[in-house]
Design an enzyme around this catalytic site. Structure first.
Site, short mmCIF file in Angstrom:
data_model
loop_
_atom_site.label_atom_id
_atom_site.label_comp_id
_atom_site.label_asym_id
_atom_site.label_seq_id
_atom_site.Cartn_x
_atom_site.Cartn_y
_atom_site.Cartn_z
N GLU B 50 65.95 47.44 51.30
CA GLU B 50 66.89 48.78 51.57
C GLU B 50 66.89 48.54 53.40
O GLU B 50 67.29 49.57 54.35
CB GLU B 50 66.03 50.22 51.13
CG GLU B 50 66.31 49.54 49.70
CD GLU B 50 64.95 49.08 48.94
OE1 GLU B 50 64.87 48.11 49.16
OE2 GLU B 50 64.47 49.79 48.35
N ASN B 51 65.62 48.08 53.76
CA ASN B 51 65.90 48.15 55.43
C ASN B 51 66.42 47.66 56.44
O ASN B 51 66.80 47.30 57.38
CB ASN B 51 64.36 48.03 55.98
CG ASN B 51 63.91 47.04 55.50
OD1 ASN B 51 63.77 46.84 54.73
ND2 ASN B 51 63.29 46.31 56.02
#
Lengths: 240, 224
Positions: B50-51
């Site tokens: 996600e990052n």
């Protein structure tokens, strides 16, 4: 027009009590530690700024960065997706004591709300959180047979971000996964303040490599050897 | 009565066998992360975090960590040739926009209609949601890997979740310590079960009716 500051404190001197601050970073990657610590220095000297709303994915770790802001008593509210971790003692203590407000936002919704704020889009629909506690009180609508939740843009008075490389016109690049929320926050804040490891003349960054365009950046400060939050947390550093 | 069951690593191994060559996959924090280590030989799988990283590899050797290169669990990672970095809005465009082939998450509870509860156990403590509510929407398949029952033996597969929901009707397949099940309009359809556990025994530890629409296979995994 981008201002190039000589002292880091000069970039932060007009942040008032009650300001809404977006602070870049995901965990330790991308956290603008020197800017945050300079703001804490100002608070320790002048008592300002306080009652801040801080927008970040997390709520600080260990005894540095946002955690140190919370411990210092500068933060009235956190807007974040994941305020819980092994080292999030400062936030956890303040939250359980009722000393800090929390607006919990799903991570992708947080990112898109910030992007929308920077792009002039006041609201949008997302499938995220439909039917959950985090959608309570929000408008919903069906599109092509599926239900969506309406979310509002998120804007800020100031953004504090960490760049790898900047030119004097404010064009920025980032180091690996330290990019995360920074390009979005740079768009969504009234005043964007970037610390950068390297500061170059215009043309020093290949135009094809620019990630954040200078139009989104207001102030720059060169921090040639920035600290990494995760390394500080692992060394159990406390900034006070 | 103690039923023979798979270990966490074996559940992860079983889930890994279903990830097709060429897939884009997001693995949740914890047990789902372990699936990557059991990726079958000869398949190319691109992992998303996600990052803002697509195409990451194993953890670096101790001492080689670069803390600007981490996954959503804040663990140090490495990148493979062909990896890319991007901002958080683009990352979740990959998630919600239907570009991931598979997301695998952990679970507190799964309901027979595919509702998932995996982010909150109620009002105590500091709430945290992260990317879970986004990940359950958009991936072509949303799988759960979990023990079949809670630590005190209560069913995790239920008619309806009693804990706060992460998403409604989002889970498509469940890998447990005792069985592999699909969510269908009928409810839980049993695909595989551990040899030595009878259908009736499995039903006893499941909080909703189990259905069978074709031959149930043996759920087997090597010692891993």
């Amino acid at each position: 027009m981008v201002e190039i500051a000589a002292q880091i404190g000069d970039t932060l001197s007009d942040i008032p009590d009650g300001a809404r601050l977006m602070i870049g970073g995901f965990g330790g990657s991308g956290a603008p530690i020197e800017l945050i610590h300079a703001l804490i220095d100002r608070f320790n000297t002048t008592g300002q700024p306080k009652n801040l709303t801080v927008i970040n994915n997390n709520a600080g770790n260990g005894g540095v960065g946002i955690a140190a802001m919370i411990s210092a008593g500068m933060v009235a509210k956190m807007v974040c997706s994941f305020p819980r971790s092994a080292d999030a003692v400062a936030f956890g203590t303040a939250y359980m004591n009722g000393d800090i407000e929390l607006e919990l936002v799903p991570q992708g919704t947080l990112a898109e709300r910030i992007r929308a704020g920077g792009a002039g889009i006041p609201a949008f629909y997302t499938p995220t959180s439909f039917g959950t506690d985090l959608a309570i009180g929000k408008a919903t609508e069906e599109f092509e047979g599926k239900m969506y939740v309406r979310e509002r843009w998120l804007k800020a008075d100031f953004a504090l971000i960490k760049a790898e490389c900047a030119d004097r016109l404010g064009n920025l690049t980032y180091r690996m996964a330290a990019r995360n929320f920074a390009p979005l926050m740079a768009m969504a804040a009234e005043v964007t303040i970037a610390q950068t490891r390297t500061l170059l003349d215009p043309g020093g960054i290949d135009p094809q490599e620019v990630i954040t365009q200078g139009i989104f950046v207001d102030r720059l400060i060169a921090v040639p050897s920035p600290e990494q939050e995760e390394a500080l947390v692992r060394d159990e550093v406390n900034y006070a | 009565m103690t039923l023979p069951k798979l270990t966490g690593a074996q559940i992860a191994w079983r889930a890994a066998q279903d990830i097709e060559d060429g897939a884009y996959v997001n693995l949740g924090i914890g047990l789902p992360e372990r699936i990557a280590q059991f990726q079958p030989e000869g398949r190319t799988v691109t992992y998303h975090t996600e990052n803002g990283v697509l195409g990451f590899g194993d953890a670096p050797a101790p001492g080689q960590e670069d803390w600007d290169l981490i996954n959503a669990g804040k663990k140090a990672i490495t990148i493979k040739p062909g990896a890319s970095f991007f901002n958080h809005a683009d990352s979740f465009a990959m998630v919600r926009g239907g570009h991931l082939d598979l997301a695998v998450l952990g679970a507190y509870q799964v309901a027979e209609n595919g509702d998932l509860a995996n982010w909150s156990v109620g009002s105590k403590g500091v709430p945290a949601v992260g990317g879970a509510m986004d990940l359950v929407h958009g991936a072509k398949r949303v799988a759960v890997i979990t023990d079949h029952v809670t630590k005190d033996g209560k069913p995790k597969l239920m008619r309806e979740c009693t804990l706060p929901l992460t998403g409604k009707a989002c889970v498509t397949r469940i890998y447990t310590s005792l069985a592999v099940l699909d969510i269908t309009p009928m409810g839980f359809v049993l695909r595989e079960k551990v040899p030595g556990v009878s259908f009736d025994q499995l039903q006893t530890v499941t909080g909703a009716p189990l259905h069978i629409d074709e031959t149930v296979q043996d759920l087997k995994a090597p010692e891993v």
